[in-house]
Design an enzyme around this catalytic site. Structure first.
Site, mmCIF file in Angstrom:
data_model
loop_
_atom_site.group_PDB
_atom_site.id
_atom_site.type_symbol
_atom_site.label_atom_id
_atom_site.label_comp_id
_atom_site.label_asym_id
_atom_site.label_seq_id
_atom_site.Cartn_x
_atom_site.Cartn_y
_atom_site.Cartn_z
ATOM 1 C CG ASP A 42 -0.222 0.034 2.719
ATOM 2 O OD1 ASP A 42 0.874 -0.200 2.684
ATOM 3 O OD2 ASP A 42 -0.958 0.341 3.769
ATOM 4 C CG HIS A 247 23.382 9.322 -16.373
ATOM 5 N ND1 HIS A 247 22.695 9.136 -17.464
ATOM 6 C CD2 HIS A 247 23.638 10.747 -16.387
ATOM 7 C CE1 HIS A 247 22.598 10.129 -18.167
ATOM 8 N NE2 HIS A 247 23.128 10.945 -17.517
ATOM 9 C CG ASP A 264 25.432 16.513 -11.848
ATOM 10 O OD1 ASP A 264 24.331 17.313 -11.496
ATOM 11 O OD2 ASP A 264 25.589 16.187 -12.929
ATOM 12 C CG ASP A 275 21.768 20.155 -13.370
ATOM 13 O OD1 ASP A 275 22.581 19.865 -12.595
ATOM 14 O OD2 ASP A 275 21.263 19.880 -14.371
ATOM 15 C CG HIS A 356 28.317 15.424 -21.206
ATOM 16 N ND1 HIS A 356 28.340 16.834 -20.882
ATOM 17 C CD2 HIS A 356 29.278 14.854 -20.462
ATOM 18 C CE1 HIS A 356 29.285 17.009 -19.983
ATOM 19 N NE2 HIS A 356 29.674 16.025 -19.676
ATOM 20 C CG HIS A 360 20.356 20.244 -19.525
ATOM 21 N ND1 HIS A 360 19.583 21.038 -18.381
ATOM 22 C CD2 HIS A 360 21.214 19.945 -18.870
ATOM 23 C CE1 HIS A 360 19.881 20.642 -17.282
ATOM 24 N NE2 HIS A 360 20.873 20.056 -17.536
ATOM 25 C CG HIS A 367 17.917 16.957 -18.465
ATOM 26 N ND1 HIS A 367 17.960 15.626 -18.623
ATOM 27 C CD2 HIS A 367 18.796 17.551 -17.818
ATOM 28 C CE1 HIS A 367 19.158 15.455 -18.412
ATOM 29 N NE2 HIS A 367 19.795 16.643 -17.881
ATOM 30 C CD GLU A 385 25.238 19.632 -17.546
ATOM 31 O OE1 GLU A 385 25.790 18.615 -16.849
ATOM 32 O OE2 GLU A 385 23.964 19.904 -17.700
ATOM 33 C CE1 TYR A 389 33.052 13.435 -16.430
ATOM 34 C CE2 TYR A 389 32.773 14.191 -19.172
ATOM 35 C CZ TYR A 389 32.184 14.199 -17.484
ATOM 36 O OH TYR A 389 31.236 15.182 -17.435
ATOM 37 N NE ARG A 398 28.520 16.683 -14.862
ATOM 38 C CZ ARG A 398 28.764 15.282 -14.620
ATOM 39 N NH1 ARG A 398 29.462 14.519 -15.346
ATOM 40 N NH2 ARG A 398 28.103 14.661 -13.611
ATOM 41 C CD GLU A 400 25.192 21.112 -14.122
ATOM 42 O OE1 GLU A 400 24.136 21.175 -14.902
ATOM 43 O OE2 GLU A 400 25.541 19.897 -13.665
#
Length: 429
Positions: A42, A247, A264, A275, A356, A360, A367, A385, A389, A398, A400
């Protein structure tokens, strides 16, 4: 009720006015709240409001519906907000729900009714409407596997009223939401300020031997105590080789001496999001090589910010950023300039180290919605950002920031968050 300070009602009133000019004459618009999603047994997840409904109403509650019919003859029915009717039992088990008066104060909508009246009122409005705008998640990266409240309503509406002309609402809302008002920027600034508090707390906490999840907990403590609901998205707290996983969200390993720590993270505030990414040395001091790579990323970020100007577009902007990154990677000894000169332009060599995009849209969604082919305009909010790597060296860096495009440049919402390598070292020591 929401824990954040009440947002200015004029924000939602103005958002609805802006949308009016996008619609056909004699149009009815319908927007539904999100569902409360189940887990197991539940259990249920925390409620997150439909961004489009929040944008137009400020209402942060499940089972809410907005109807808008700007041309309807009776002014009382041009904007209608339907809410779940509360009672003593709901108040005991779930807590307070909006009263009609509270919903009027939040949204600026004067006609607030209970959901039990929806079908009768809707039928009356549909009798006068030529066009009906219905909403769906049309984000280009969306992967929708669960049927939403909006999707169920579309089925019901088209079955009940098959002869109306149906229109897509999403393109109009996405066009409007891409350009932020000053009121929205204020709320996003607060999300960034809370993120800064979390980062400064973590700079005092990080040392060899702490676990990535302990750092996550430090951020969460600072975010929540400043009226944030918590993280704007699943936080990435990645030390050592984990920093090269874009990620990585396990946040389960120990931070070791000599490692870099890529974080991040961003706070949510009033449904708007920050972000941020920062990369720091676990030991409090960068090695020469780490600092060399760090400063290369910082240089690319600063050059990228200069290109976030009205009139540019994402494709051209990304291409120029990649040229700068290519030069930095050559300087770091990671790419050979002769190889770069002879590379296949469709498979650029830099993608091994920078795979990448640079920016954005940011707003009610991390996003955020917005057309990637649209020319940059004042009021758009973007992340910036870049990252490098180097898996073979266990270096992932990185950086950002979140910036607002202005007529004459950018306004950096994270200008006060430490980013210079020397400042990071000084604050950690």
């Amino acid at each position: 009720m929401p824990r954040y300070a009440p947002l200015n009602t004029s924000l939602f009133v103005e958002n609805r006015k802006r949308l009016y000019s996008e619609l056909h004459s004699c149009s009815l618009l319908v927007l539904n709240s999100n569902d409360i999603m189940p887990t197991n047994a539940d259990g249920s997840m925390r409620f997150i409001q439909n961004s489009d409904l929040f944008y137009l109403t400020g209402i942060d509650q499940e089972e809410s519906i907005l109807l808008m019919f700007p041309d309807f003859p009776n002014e009382d029915f041009r904007e209608i907000l339907f809410l779940r009717e509360t009672n003593e039992e709901i108040a005991i088990w779930e807590g307070h729900k909006y009263t009609k008066e509270e919903a009027r104060e939040v949204s600026g909508i004067q006609t607030v009714l209970w959901l039990s009246q929806f079908e009768r009122i809707f039928s009356m409005l549909m009798a006068e409407a030529n066009h009906v705008y219905l909403n769906a998640n049309e984000h280009i990266r969306a992967d929708v596997k669960v049927e939403t409240r909006d999707a169920r309503f579309i089925k019901w509406c088209q079955q009940q009223y098959p002869l109306h002309r149906y229109e897509r609402l999403a393109p109009h809302l996405y066009h409007l939401r891409a350009v932020k008002s000053e009121e929205e920027v204020k709320v996003m600034q607060e999300a960034c300020n809370i993120t800064e508090k979390g980062f400064r707390r973590v700079l005092q906490f990080v040392k060899p031997g702490v676990m990535e999840y302990e750092i996550e907990a430090e951020y969460l403590h600072e975010f929540v105590r400043n009226r944030s609901r918590g993280f704007a998205y699943e936080p990435i707290v990645a030390s050592g080789k984990n920093a090269c996983v874009l990620h990585y969200i396990a946040n389960s390993e120990m931070c070791k001496e000599g490692d870099l720590l890529l974080m991040d993270v961003g706070a949510e505030y009033g449904n708007y999001n920050a972000d941020m990414t920062r990369t720091i040395p676990v030991s409090g001091k960068f090695t020469d090589r780490q600092k060399q790579v760090y400063n290369a990323v910082l240089k690319v970020q600063r050059e990228a910010m200069k290109m976030l100007r009205p009139g540019n577009v994402v494709k051209d902007y990304q291409k120029e950023v990649e040229k700068i990154m290519e030069s930095e990677l050559i300087g770091l000894g990671l790419l050979d300039k002769h190889d770069v000169k002879n590379q296949n332009p469709k498979q650029p060599l830099l993608k091994k180290y920078f795979m990448h995009g640079t920016s954005h849209h940011l707003g009610l969604d991390v996003h955020d919605v917005g057309n990637v082919y649209r020319i940059f305009e004042p009021g758009m909010v973007f992340t910036v950002e870049p990252g490098i790597y180097i898996r073979e060296e266990d270096i992932g860096i990185r950086l950002e920031n979140n910036v607002v495009i202005r007529e004459d440049g950018i306004h950096d919402l994270m200008a006060n968050i430490p980013i210079e390598a020397e400042e990071i070292e000084a604050l950690m020591n």
